[in-house]
Scaffold this active site. Sequence first.
Site, PDB file in Angstrom:
ATOM      1  N   HIS A 257      -4.156   6.249   3.305  1.00 35.90           N
ATOM      2  CA  HIS A 257      -4.395   4.900   2.635  1.00 35.90           C
ATOM      3  C   HIS A 257      -5.915   4.582   3.156  1.00 35.90           C
ATOM      4  CE1 HIS A 257      -4.245   1.232   0.970  1.00 35.90           C
ATOM      5  NE2 HIS A 257      -4.116   0.546   2.057  1.00 35.90           N
TER       6      HIS A 257
ATOM      7  N   ASN B  74     -10.243  -1.110  -0.743  1.00 32.74           N
ATOM      8  CA  ASN B  74      -8.623  -0.769  -0.579  1.00 32.74           C
ATOM      9  C   ASN B  74      -8.146  -1.490  -1.840  1.00 32.74           C
ATOM     10  OD1 ASN B  74      -6.231  -0.899   0.083  1.00 32.74           O
ATOM     11  ND2 ASN B  74      -6.417  -2.150   2.043  1.00 32.74           N
TER      12      ASN B  74
ATOM     13  N   CYS C 172       1.033  -1.204  -0.011  1.00 32.12           N
ATOM     14  CA  CYS C 172      -0.068   0.145  -0.042  1.00 32.12           C
ATOM     15  C   CYS C 172       0.837   1.113  -0.150  1.00 32.12           C
ATOM     16  CB  CYS C 172      -0.871   0.006   1.143  1.00 32.12           C
ATOM     17  SG  CYS C 172      -2.002  -1.446   1.398  1.00 32.12           S
TER      18      CYS C 172
HETATM   19  N1  ACO Z   1     -18.538 -10.479   7.218  1.00 24.34           N
HETATM   20  C1  ACO Z   1     -19.009 -11.156   8.394  1.00 24.34           C
HETATM   21  N2  ACO Z   1     -18.022 -11.418   9.396  1.00 24.34           N
HETATM   22  C2  ACO Z   1     -16.781 -11.344   9.112  1.00 24.34           C
HETATM   23  C3  ACO Z   1     -16.278 -10.978   8.004  1.00 24.34           C
HETATM   24  C4  ACO Z   1     -17.132 -10.413   6.890  1.00 24.34           C
HETATM   25  N3  ACO Z   1     -16.772 -10.106   5.772  1.00 24.34           N
HETATM   26  N4  ACO Z   1     -15.026 -10.811   8.162  1.00 24.34           N
HETATM   27  C5  ACO Z   1     -14.511 -11.400   9.357  1.00 24.34           C
HETATM   28  N5  ACO Z   1     -16.028 -11.457  10.215  1.00 24.34           N
HETATM   29  C6  ACO Z   1     -16.005 -12.071  11.444  1.00 24.34           C
HETATM   30  C7  ACO Z   1     -14.664 -12.671  11.894  1.00 24.34           C
HETATM   31  O1  ACO Z   1     -14.798 -13.961  11.530  1.00 24.34           O
HETATM   32  C8  ACO Z   1     -14.901 -12.629  13.600  1.00 24.34           C
HETATM   33  O2  ACO Z   1     -15.986 -13.316  13.844  1.00 24.34           O
HETATM   34  P1  ACO Z   1     -15.742 -14.256  15.443  1.00 24.34           P
HETATM   35  O3  ACO Z   1     -15.678 -13.052  16.373  1.00 24.34           O
HETATM   36  O4  ACO Z   1     -16.943 -15.128  15.358  1.00 24.34           O
HETATM   37  O5  ACO Z   1     -14.545 -14.857  15.184  1.00 24.34           O
HETATM   38  C9  ACO Z   1     -15.685 -11.307  13.447  1.00 24.34           C
HETATM   39  O6  ACO Z   1     -16.253 -10.982  12.339  1.00 24.34           O
HETATM   40  C10 ACO Z   1     -14.711 -10.137  13.963  1.00 24.34           C
HETATM   41  O7  ACO Z   1     -13.655 -10.172  13.294  1.00 24.34           O
HETATM   42  P2  ACO Z   1     -12.281  -9.297  13.414  1.00 24.34           P
HETATM   43  O8  ACO Z   1     -11.263  -9.664  12.478  1.00 24.34           O
HETATM   44  O9  ACO Z   1     -11.992  -9.142  14.869  1.00 24.34           O
HETATM   45  O10 ACO Z   1     -12.976  -7.908  12.837  1.00 24.34           O
HETATM   46  P3  ACO Z   1     -12.371  -6.350  13.015  1.00 24.34           P
HETATM   47  O11 ACO Z   1     -13.270  -5.676  13.299  1.00 24.34           O
HETATM   48  O12 ACO Z   1     -10.931  -6.435  13.156  1.00 24.34           O
HETATM   49  O13 ACO Z   1     -12.254  -6.169  11.589  1.00 24.34           O
HETATM   50  C11 ACO Z   1     -10.780  -5.943   9.495  1.00 24.34           C
HETATM   51  C12 ACO Z   1     -11.451  -6.678  10.313  1.00 24.34           C
HETATM   52  C13 ACO Z   1     -11.848  -5.129   8.834  1.00 24.34           C
HETATM   53  C14 ACO Z   1      -9.902  -6.608   8.596  1.00 24.34           C
HETATM   54  C15 ACO Z   1      -9.784  -4.834  10.304  1.00 24.34           C
HETATM   55  O14 ACO Z   1      -9.074  -5.679  11.129  1.00 24.34           O
HETATM   56  C16 ACO Z   1      -8.876  -4.061   9.479  1.00 24.34           C
HETATM   57  O15 ACO Z   1      -9.469  -3.197   8.589  1.00 24.34           O
HETATM   58  N6  ACO Z   1      -7.639  -4.406   9.457  1.00 24.34           N
HETATM   59  C17 ACO Z   1      -6.574  -3.549   8.905  1.00 24.34           C
HETATM   60  C18 ACO Z   1      -6.335  -3.995   7.317  1.00 24.34           C
HETATM   61  C19 ACO Z   1      -5.184  -3.251   6.848  1.00 24.34           C
HETATM   62  O16 ACO Z   1      -4.736  -2.352   7.298  1.00 24.34           O
HETATM   63  N7  ACO Z   1      -4.762  -3.712   5.718  1.00 24.34           N
HETATM   64  C20 ACO Z   1      -3.568  -2.709   5.228  1.00 24.34           C
HETATM   65  C21 ACO Z   1      -2.672  -3.718   4.685  1.00 24.34           C
HETATM   66  S1  ACO Z   1      -3.222  -4.661   3.272  1.00 24.34           S
HETATM   67  C22 ACO Z   1      -1.832  -4.595   2.116  1.00 24.34           C
HETATM   68  O17 ACO Z   1      -0.969  -4.333   2.310  1.00 24.34           O
HETATM   69  C23 ACO Z   1      -2.303  -5.034   0.839  1.00 24.34           C
END
Ligand code: ACO
Length: 326
Positions: free
Chosen positions: A253, A283, A113
């Site tokens: 980003h 993203n 990114c």
């Molecule tokens: N739909 C429904 N539920 C989902 C989904 C979905 N699409 N995805 C995950 N869940 C569930 C999980 O399984 C979990 O369920 P559980 O509690 O029963 O295990 C629950 O939702 C919570 O999951 P978390 O991973 O804790 O959710 P979080 O609030 O952290 O959101 C996310 C996840 C959106 C990925 C967030 O952590 C995020 O944005 N992280 C940063 C990503 C980033 O910065 N990327 C940049 C680098 S990418 C690159 O370089 C190419």
Amino acid sequence: MRKSSIVGTGSYIPKRVLTNADLEKMVDTSDEWITTRTGIKERRIVDKDEAASDLAYKASIKAMEAANIKPEELDMIIVATITPDMIFPATACVLQEKLGVRKIAAFDLEVACSGFLYGISIASQFIATGMYDTILIVAAEVLSKIVDWQDRNTCVLFADGAGAVVLKPFEDGNQIISSCLGADGEGADLVGVPAGGSRLPASLETVRSRQHYMKMNGNGLFKEAVKAMVQAADISLQKGGLTYKDIDFFIPHQANIRIIKAVAKRMGLSMDKVCINLDRYGNMSAASVAVALDEAVREKRIKRGDKILLTCFGGGLSWASLVIEW
Ligand code: ACO
């Protein structure tokens, strides 16, 4: 040392729209979850036969038109991508041929990114020394082709697009004031594609176990993202002799609206100064900030004299921040 100016911007977004409602039919997810947890409502996806260089070409043509320069005036091409047309040759070389330019330097940057801001910062060093005068920097991503469409943790987040700029020595108009680049390989396992490189070459087993798709630890990245983006922005502002109070427009980003809000809050920036496109485009890795910059310029959201802060964070881990006086 010569300063650099962005003399033209361009972008290209694929036509096909994939909404959260479409994703509800593909994996166990909901519009409500995606909207509240990420801020994304829809994203754009390429056609089957489109690759990174096709998107890069369209964005580059627009940037060169805006800069009023002909392809033969280019001295170097840098393409930031983690979804190159192939492992090698570089997508920048494929693009060079498509543009029909001279046999100038062309190479790819694989900094996830942060690649677009790394690219501008690297290019500005060539301009500073006087080695080159006209450099094309393109961020082009086709993340839909490395995302596992059975994995709801990732497939709802990533998308396709490209953005480009042409850099020239500063004469009048905008100028790049300062930058900060950084990386931390300790977090390398937080996001990536495990197979297909020299560590885990393609085999029946790697295909069967879906190791050619992106794997991500979202929670781990989330914590690091906020910290790293604020630190990188702090350093770039200090180098430019500025503070957050001087900033008129912030292009972060576009990974997650919650990350963006947390970062803006720590910076003391109100959300009306923050550029958001992830609701429409998801993203797009390196292309997110590149597309946002082009759209903000074309929509005249950025005005002459504005101080612009651009800050990225992504796989590597890697981060980058740039300050521009427009
Ligand atoms: N739909 C429904 N539920 C989902 C989904 C979905 N699409 N995805 C995950 N869940 C569930 C999980 O399984 C979990 O369920 P559980 O509690 O029963 O295990 C629950 O939702 C919570 O999951 P978390 O991973 O804790 O959710 P979080 O609030 O952290 O959101 C996310 C996840 C959106 C990925 C967030 O952590 C995020 O944005 N992280 C940063 C990503 C980033 O910065 N990327 C940049 C680098 S990418 C690159 O370089 C190419």
